[in-house]
Design an enzyme around this catalytic site. Structure first.
Site, PDB file in Angstrom:
ATOM      1  N   SER A  23       0.826  -1.216   0.000  1.00 42.64           N
ATOM      2  CA  SER A  23       0.000   0.000   0.000  1.00 42.64           C
ATOM      3  C   SER A  23       0.860   1.266   0.000  1.00 42.64           C
ATOM      4  O   SER A  23       0.333   2.379   0.016  1.00 42.64           O
ATOM      5  CB  SER A  23      -0.929  -0.001   1.212  1.00 42.64           C
ATOM      6  OG  SER A  23      -0.188  -0.245   2.396  1.00 42.64           O
ATOM      7  N   ASN A 110      -2.408  -2.831  12.826  1.00 43.72           N
ATOM      8  CA  ASN A 110      -3.858  -2.656  12.734  1.00 43.72           C
ATOM      9  C   ASN A 110      -4.350  -1.433  13.508  1.00 43.72           C
ATOM     10  O   ASN A 110      -5.165  -0.651  13.006  1.00 43.72           O
ATOM     11  CB  ASN A 110      -4.579  -3.912  13.235  1.00 43.72           C
ATOM     12  CG  ASN A 110      -4.316  -5.107  12.339  1.00 43.72           C
ATOM     13  OD1 ASN A 110      -3.708  -4.955  11.273  1.00 43.72           O
ATOM     14  ND2 ASN A 110      -4.761  -6.280  12.752  1.00 43.72           N
ATOM     15  N   THR A 155     -40.352  27.112 -10.056  1.00 44.21           N
ATOM     16  CA  THR A 155     -40.719  25.745  -9.660  1.00 44.21           C
ATOM     17  C   THR A 155     -40.892  25.011 -10.983  1.00 44.21           C
ATOM     18  O   THR A 155     -41.359  25.611 -11.964  1.00 44.21           O
ATOM     19  CB  THR A 155     -42.041  25.689  -8.859  1.00 44.21           C
ATOM     20  OG1 THR A 155     -43.093  26.204  -9.673  1.00 44.21           O
ATOM     21  CG2 THR A 155     -41.965  26.504  -7.569  1.00 44.21           C
ATOM     22  N   HIS A 156     -40.498  23.768 -11.029  1.00 47.17           N
ATOM     23  CA  HIS A 156     -40.535  22.986 -12.285  1.00 47.17           C
ATOM     24  C   HIS A 156     -39.727  23.666 -13.396  1.00 47.17           C
ATOM     25  O   HIS A 156     -40.042  23.500 -14.574  1.00 47.17           O
ATOM     26  CB  HIS A 156     -41.973  22.761 -12.771  1.00 47.17           C
ATOM     27  CG  HIS A 156     -42.921  22.346 -11.700  1.00 47.17           C
ATOM     28  ND1 HIS A 156     -43.138  21.033 -11.341  1.00 47.17           N
ATOM     29  CD2 HIS A 156     -43.701  23.088 -10.861  1.00 47.17           C
ATOM     30  CE1 HIS A 156     -44.016  20.988 -10.350  1.00 47.17           C
ATOM     31  NE2 HIS A 156     -44.368  22.216 -10.038  1.00 47.17           N
ATOM     32  N   LYS A 283     -17.721  30.836 -28.862  1.00 48.15           N
ATOM     33  CA  LYS A 283     -18.024  30.101 -27.636  1.00 48.15           C
ATOM     34  C   LYS A 283     -17.219  30.539 -26.421  1.00 48.15           C
ATOM     35  O   LYS A 283     -16.038  30.845 -26.517  1.00 48.15           O
ATOM     36  CB  LYS A 283     -17.735  28.613 -27.861  1.00 48.15           C
ATOM     37  CG  LYS A 283     -18.751  27.974 -28.744  1.00 48.15           C
ATOM     38  CD  LYS A 283     -19.954  27.550 -27.933  1.00 48.15           C
ATOM     39  CE  LYS A 283     -20.455  26.243 -28.502  1.00 48.15           C
ATOM     40  NZ  LYS A 283     -21.101  25.419 -27.563  1.00 48.15           N
ATOM     41  N   GLU A 290     -19.329  22.668 -15.283  1.00 52.96           N
ATOM     42  CA  GLU A 290     -19.693  21.331 -15.793  1.00 52.96           C
ATOM     43  C   GLU A 290     -18.825  20.241 -15.151  1.00 52.96           C
ATOM     44  O   GLU A 290     -19.316  19.166 -14.813  1.00 52.96           O
ATOM     45  CB  GLU A 290     -19.543  21.290 -17.317  1.00 52.96           C
ATOM     46  CG  GLU A 290     -20.608  22.116 -18.024  1.00 52.96           C
ATOM     47  CD  GLU A 290     -20.353  22.285 -19.513  1.00 52.96           C
ATOM     48  OE1 GLU A 290     -19.526  21.549 -20.083  1.00 52.96           O
ATOM     49  OE2 GLU A 290     -20.981  23.179 -20.113  1.00 52.96           O
ATOM     50  N   GLN A 322      -7.941  -1.968   3.623  1.00 47.59           N
ATOM     51  CA  GLN A 322      -6.899  -1.150   3.002  1.00 47.59           C
ATOM     52  C   GLN A 322      -7.464  -0.349   1.821  1.00 47.59           C
ATOM     53  O   GLN A 322      -6.902   0.663   1.428  1.00 47.59           O
ATOM     54  CB  GLN A 322      -5.761  -2.064   2.534  1.00 47.59           C
ATOM     55  CG  GLN A 322      -4.636  -1.374   1.824  1.00 47.59           C
ATOM     56  CD  GLN A 322      -3.437  -2.308   1.660  1.00 47.59           C
ATOM     57  OE1 GLN A 322      -2.783  -2.655   2.632  1.00 47.59           O
ATOM     58  NE2 GLN A 322      -3.158  -2.711   0.440  1.00 47.59           N
ATOM     59  N   LYS A 325      -8.315   3.719   1.616  1.00 50.67           N
ATOM     60  CA  LYS A 325      -7.440   4.876   1.402  1.00 50.67           C
ATOM     61  C   LYS A 325      -7.601   5.548   0.044  1.00 50.67           C
ATOM     62  O   LYS A 325      -7.876   6.741  -0.030  1.00 50.67           O
ATOM     63  CB  LYS A 325      -5.990   4.485   1.644  1.00 50.67           C
ATOM     64  CG  LYS A 325      -5.757   4.278   3.107  1.00 50.67           C
ATOM     65  CD  LYS A 325      -4.432   3.699   3.456  1.00 50.67           C
ATOM     66  CE  LYS A 325      -4.564   3.080   4.813  1.00 50.67           C
ATOM     67  NZ  LYS A 325      -5.468   1.892   4.830  1.00 50.67           N
TER      68      LYS A 325
END
Ligand code: ARG
Length: 459
Positions: A23, A110, A155-156, A283, A290, A322, A325
């Site tokens: 690890s 541990n 709303t909606h 653009k 996003e 493990q 992580k």
């Protein structure tokens, strides 16, 4: 036959097993926490006379030296070791000799890893909390500056009633405030020290676990050694809280993307937070919003993934754990990046007040107020509703808003209308009259803003 390739096959398999099991490639992040824990452990062992003062001093100075050298880059964390715990211990022994070998007395990897991960998460919670607070400060500033920036409330995703930008931002203020509360709760609940639980059943050495807990600034020591080494609840709670933060950010981003669209043009995202297209020169894309919306999926994924890992694990420690992580690190990193970028984007965003107000008017968000006007002049609400319905239809046919109708036009539909109708349906009046606690009316908003400001001063 077997001899011809057997040796080679076994060797390759061994390497794969080793790599699969190790690890260190990701738990080297816990280096600082591992050293902190070891210094506390050695200090406690000396206090309990399990180590001599000289041994303790050698260990603590050795560990501090390793910490410094890793920080400065003088010492590289070698991936030859299985995990960060082995690396620190081996390096210590290499540097100080015999006493280094005594550090692991009364300890197992541990309880060591359980401690390291808790210390890491506590540090990160404090950092995440700071980031959320910075976002709240930006939102509060936008609220203070936009008490009379009228816009449609939806709303909606249909225009409903007029609100203000301050009010809309205030809704998100509440959400992120709750997110901070959740992080705070998690911190409190996980504030117990597992060190001294050994592999699973404690140890025969006379450890003072309360003292270790105090040295590491925990509220107390954990009360069951099997639970201590196998509890990952706090990570699940954290991933859940982070998922909620991302859900809030994602909803907010969705709105920013809509507001930034050519059709709405309520906001303009600063150049620094938008990108262009390689083919379409006109653009200016809301990529950051996003991406934040998109990254929500991977934080949810970490939560689902780790819940599934933990499901069905028998007591106590299992190597499955493990897996906590990489999932937790990735989710924490992602949320930190998202919060930082989102706050910067909001802080530099321009709001098109005219476009917002125009949109509120064009969407008949003041239709309820026109009906209320009639009710205040003696018309029954059901009849008023019908009359305003006719007004709206008339406006739609002519392509105008309610405030653009002449008084004659109003009176043709109902003679109850007088000159004051214009005042009654102005955005200012419509919003101002909504003054119940939590509503967008200026006085109500000012009271709430005051509470928000106090909250940020105190917490
Ligand atoms: N790398 C391990 C983990 O992250 C550390 C604990 C190892 N314990 C063990 N018995 N192998 O969970």
């Amino acid at each position: 036959m077997a001899q011809l390739w057997g040796g080679r096959f076994t060797k390759e398999t061994d390497e794969l097993v080793y790599r699969f099991n190790a690890s260190i490639s990701f738990d080297q992040r816990l280096c600082e926490q591992d050293i902190r824990g070891s210094i506390a452990h050695a200090t406690m062992l000396a206090e309990q006379k399990v180590l001599t003062q000289e041994e303790k001093t050698a260990i603590v100075e050795g560990l501090e030296g390793i910490r410094e050298d890793v920080r400065s880059g003088k010492l590289e964390i070698s991936e030859k070791f299985e995990d960060i715990h082995s690396f620190v211990e081996a390096t210590l022994t290499e540097r100080i000799g015999e006493p280094g070998k005594k550090l692991h007395t009364g300890r197992s990897r541990n309880d060591q890893v359980a401690l390291d991960m808790k210390l890491y998460v506590q540090d990160e919670i404090l950092f995440l909390d700071e980031l959320l607070k910075e976002l709240l400060q930006v939102l509060l500033r936008i609220m203070e500056e936009n008490l009379d920036t009228y816009m449609p409330g939806f709303t909606h995703l249909q225009k409903a009633q007029p609100v203000t930008l301050a009010h809309h931002m205030g809704a998100y203020f509440e959400m992120f405030k709750r997110d901070r509360g959740r992080l705070h709760d998690i911190y409190q609940r996980m504030n117990t020290c597992p060190l001294g639980s050994g592999a699973l059943a404690g140890t025969t050495y006379p450890l003072d676990r309360a003292y270790t807990a105090k040295l590491l600034s925990f509220e107390s020591a954990t009360l069951n050694s099997m639970d201590s080494v196998s509890d990952r609840d706090y990570l699940i709670e954290l991933l859940s809280a982070l998922s909620t933060v991302m859900m809030h950010l994602s909803r907010f981003c969705e709105e920013i993307i809509i507001w930034n669209s050519n059709e709405y043009q309520f906001v303009e995202i600063d150049d620094a937070y938008s990108t262009g297209s390689s083919i379409m020169p006109q653009k200016k894309n809301p990529d950051i919003a996003e991406l934040v919306r998109g990254k929500t999926g991977r934080v949810y994924g970490a939560l689902m993934g780790f819940l599934t890992t933990m499901k069905g694990l028998p007591l106590a420690y299992n190597k499955d754990m493990q897996e906590d992580k990489e999932l937790a690190f990735d989710a924490i990193d992602t949320v930190k990046d998202c919060l930082t970028l989102f706050t910067g984007m909001m802080d530099t965003m321009a709001f098109r007040k005219d476009a917002m107000e125009k949109s509120a008017k064009n969407g008949f968000t003041n239709a309820t107020d026109a009906a209320d006007y009639l009710v205040n002049h003696g018309v029954a609400f059901r009849d008023a509703h019908g009359i305003v319905g006719q007004l709206v239809l008339y406006c739609i046919e002519k392509g105008i808003s309610l405030d653009e109708m002449s008084l004659e036009e109003y009176r043709k539909i109902s003679p109850v209308f007088e000159e004051e109708i214009y005042q009654a349906i102005s955005m200012e009046t419509c919003v101002k009259r909504r003054m119940t606690l939590g509503a967008p009316g200026e006085d109500a908003m000012r009271a709430v803003i005051e509470l928000c400001r106090k909250y940020l001063e105190e917490k």
